[in-house]
Design an enzyme around this catalytic site. Structure first.
Site, PDB file in Angstrom:
ATOM      1  N   TYR A  55     -14.350 -12.275   0.806  1.00 49.40           N
ATOM      2  CA  TYR A  55     -15.099 -11.083   0.362  1.00 49.40           C
ATOM      3  C   TYR A  55     -16.321 -11.482  -0.460  1.00 49.40           C
ATOM      4  O   TYR A  55     -17.391 -10.882  -0.339  1.00 49.40           O
ATOM      5  CB  TYR A  55     -14.206 -10.152  -0.459  1.00 49.40           C
ATOM      6  CG  TYR A  55     -13.271  -9.330   0.395  1.00 49.40           C
ATOM      7  CD1 TYR A  55     -13.745  -8.215   1.085  1.00 49.40           C
ATOM      8  CD2 TYR A  55     -11.931  -9.646   0.516  1.00 49.40           C
ATOM      9  CE1 TYR A  55     -12.908  -7.454   1.879  1.00 49.40           C
ATOM     10  CE2 TYR A  55     -11.069  -8.890   1.307  1.00 49.40           C
ATOM     11  CZ  TYR A  55     -11.562  -7.790   1.982  1.00 49.40           C
ATOM     12  OH  TYR A  55     -10.742  -7.048   2.770  1.00 49.40           O
ATOM     13  N   ARG A  89       0.819  -1.218   0.000  1.00 44.79           N
ATOM     14  CA  ARG A  89       0.000   0.000   0.000  1.00 44.79           C
ATOM     15  C   ARG A  89       0.852   1.267   0.000  1.00 44.79           C
ATOM     16  O   ARG A  89       0.501   2.258   0.633  1.00 44.79           O
ATOM     17  CB  ARG A  89      -0.955   0.020   1.204  1.00 44.79           C
ATOM     18  CG  ARG A  89      -1.970  -1.102   1.203  1.00 44.79           C
ATOM     19  CD  ARG A  89      -2.981  -0.897   0.092  1.00 44.79           C
ATOM     20  NE  ARG A  89      -4.071  -1.842   0.160  1.00 44.79           N
ATOM     21  CZ  ARG A  89      -5.262  -1.580   0.697  1.00 44.79           C
ATOM     22  NH1 ARG A  89      -5.518  -0.431   1.213  1.00 44.79           N
ATOM     23  NH2 ARG A  89      -6.200  -2.502   0.682  1.00 44.79           N
ATOM     24  N   ASP A 149      -6.556  -3.452  -7.478  1.00 45.74           N
ATOM     25  CA  ASP A 149      -7.112  -3.960  -6.223  1.00 45.74           C
ATOM     26  C   ASP A 149      -7.339  -5.458  -6.351  1.00 45.74           C
ATOM     27  O   ASP A 149      -7.653  -5.939  -7.449  1.00 45.74           O
ATOM     28  CB  ASP A 149      -8.426  -3.255  -5.865  1.00 45.74           C
ATOM     29  CG  ASP A 149      -8.793  -3.500  -4.411  1.00 45.74           C
ATOM     30  OD1 ASP A 149      -8.333  -2.739  -3.549  1.00 45.74           O
ATOM     31  OD2 ASP A 149      -9.487  -4.503  -4.134  1.00 45.74           O
ATOM     32  N   ARG A 198      -7.541  11.279  -6.432  1.00 48.23           N
ATOM     33  CA  ARG A 198      -8.781  10.672  -5.934  1.00 48.23           C
ATOM     34  C   ARG A 198      -9.908  11.689  -5.822  1.00 48.23           C
ATOM     35  O   ARG A 198     -11.084  11.333  -5.861  1.00 48.23           O
ATOM     36  CB  ARG A 198      -8.540   9.994  -4.583  1.00 48.23           C
ATOM     37  CG  ARG A 198      -8.065   8.578  -4.677  1.00 48.23           C
ATOM     38  CD  ARG A 198      -9.165   7.608  -5.112  1.00 48.23           C
ATOM     39  NE  ARG A 198      -9.993   7.206  -3.981  1.00 48.23           N
ATOM     40  CZ  ARG A 198     -11.263   7.507  -3.836  1.00 48.23           C
ATOM     41  NH1 ARG A 198     -11.884   8.238  -4.741  1.00 48.23           N
ATOM     42  NH2 ARG A 198     -11.936   7.086  -2.792  1.00 48.23           N
TER      43      ARG A 198
END
Ligand code: CP3
Length: 326
Positions: A136, A10, A59, A23
């Protein structure tokens, strides 16, 4: 002592002002979907931090789009899966998309980054491991207890194994495609596998991770096998494969080296929260990791998990300099 290479999980992300600026204009998925933007974000920490490797901006959950599960990221709430997998029929209904075709935008970003990076800074490609992805897909988002995941695993073992087989094939081929697109190392993230008992890891997960890592290894580039909370079953975790075993801070790194054995490299393992500590505490803890790794061959300095959003950039830079001996 040789100077170990250093990079951070990250290392591109919210703690960087230049990332936040992008962003403000684009959603996370937009950044991922546009190769030029993803390449730009990937390169941001290279200039800023002086790290020895770049990790592709993407991701682990992107495969859920071609798999038809529906993926979104709600502001401040993490990922949301629109159509979570809740029964065996949903597993059998899963399509079998070609990873290289369906995630071509990720591969295009890898090509752009690989051609832009200096020759001595390799690009690391990555994907989520079958267990972490399944968690997930079944929970429908993040979880603390993984209750639905474990219930599915115990109640529907056939569907569970089919799901993990499907994920293993997709992710293994996806990783190999990233290497073909220019990634010079690959990391498999099994971020939440530490929620399992050692025996459940061996019976419900390990064969699928082994298959994923074998497919990735066919690319010929080194593969990092990372997980958190793996100390209770580190030998089993390492036995699934990987040229490098990535560990979190819950195990001293000298013990990790001893337990994975002399044939593998080890990556880790400063607690990301240490980057929030006063400089003296941070420096002492970095020294401790370096001292424990000692002169062993095959040590990669990293955190035990990803950089926290609250982290001051200066602390990250200081760690790079300390590891490099500056
Ligand atoms: O710099 C890098 O490391 C490359 C980019 C990267 C992202 N996600 C971008 C991202 C990487 C390697 C990942 C991996 C990832 N994604 C993992 C495995 C690593 C880990 O932390 O265990 C997991 C579990 C995910 C799933 C995911 N993505 C979650 C749970 C979240 C929300 C929580 C959070 O950390 O924000 C995301 C969002 C996400 N992925 C962000 C980034 C930079 C932050 C979102 C934003 O910018 O709004």
């Amino acid at each position: 002592m040789d100077v170990p290479p250093v990079w951070f999980m990250r290392q591109a992300g919210r703690y960087l002002a230049e990332y936040r600026a992008l962003r403000a204009k684009h959603s996370l998925l937009e950044l991922c979907h546009h190769p030029a933007l993803a390449a730009e974000v990937t390169l941001q920490p290279i200039a800023r931090l002086g790290v020895d490797a770049a990790i592709l901006f993407a991701d682990i959950l992107l495969p859920f789009e071609p798999l038809g599960l529906g993926l979104s990221f709600a502001a401040g709430e993490g990922p949301q899966i629109e159509r979570p997998i809740r029964d065996a029929a949903a597993v059998r209904r899963l399509p079998a998309p070609d990873p290289a075709q369906s995630l071509d935008y990720v591969l295009e970003a890898a090509r752009l980054v690989a051609s832009a990076l200096p020759a001595d800074v390799p690009l690391i490609g990555f994907a989520g491991a079958p267990f972490t992805l399944a968690s997930y897909a079944i929970e429908g988002g993040g979880s603390r207890t993984f209750t639905r995941t474990k219930a599915f695993m115990y109640q529907e073992p056939d569907a569970w194994h089919l799901l993990l087989e499907r994920l293993a094939e997709f992710v293994g081929c996806y990783l190999a495609a990233q290497a073909a697109a220019g990634a010079r190392a690959l990391q498999l993230f099994d971020s939440w596998v530490g929620c399992l008992s050692p025996q459940d890891y061996r019976s419900y997960v390990q064969p699928h991770t082994r298959r994923t890592l074998a497919l990735a290894a066919q690319s010929g580039v080194p593969v990092i096998h990372f997980g958190t909370g793996t100390a209770p079953f580190l030998e089993d975790f390492a036995a699934a494969g990987g040229d490098v075993i990535g560990v979190d801070w819950r195990i001293p790194i000298d013990q990790a080296f001893d337990r994975v054995g002399p044939t593998r490299a080890v990556q880790g393992n400063l607690d990301p929260a240490v980057l929030l500590a006063p400089a003296t505490v941070r420096e002492r803890q970095v020294r401790d990791v370096l001292a424990r790794a000692g002169a062993r061959a095959g040590f990669i300095f990293n955190l035990g998990h990803g950089v926290l959003p609250e982290t001051p950039v200066e602390a990250v830079r200081a760690v790079v300099e300390q590891v490099h001996g500056g």
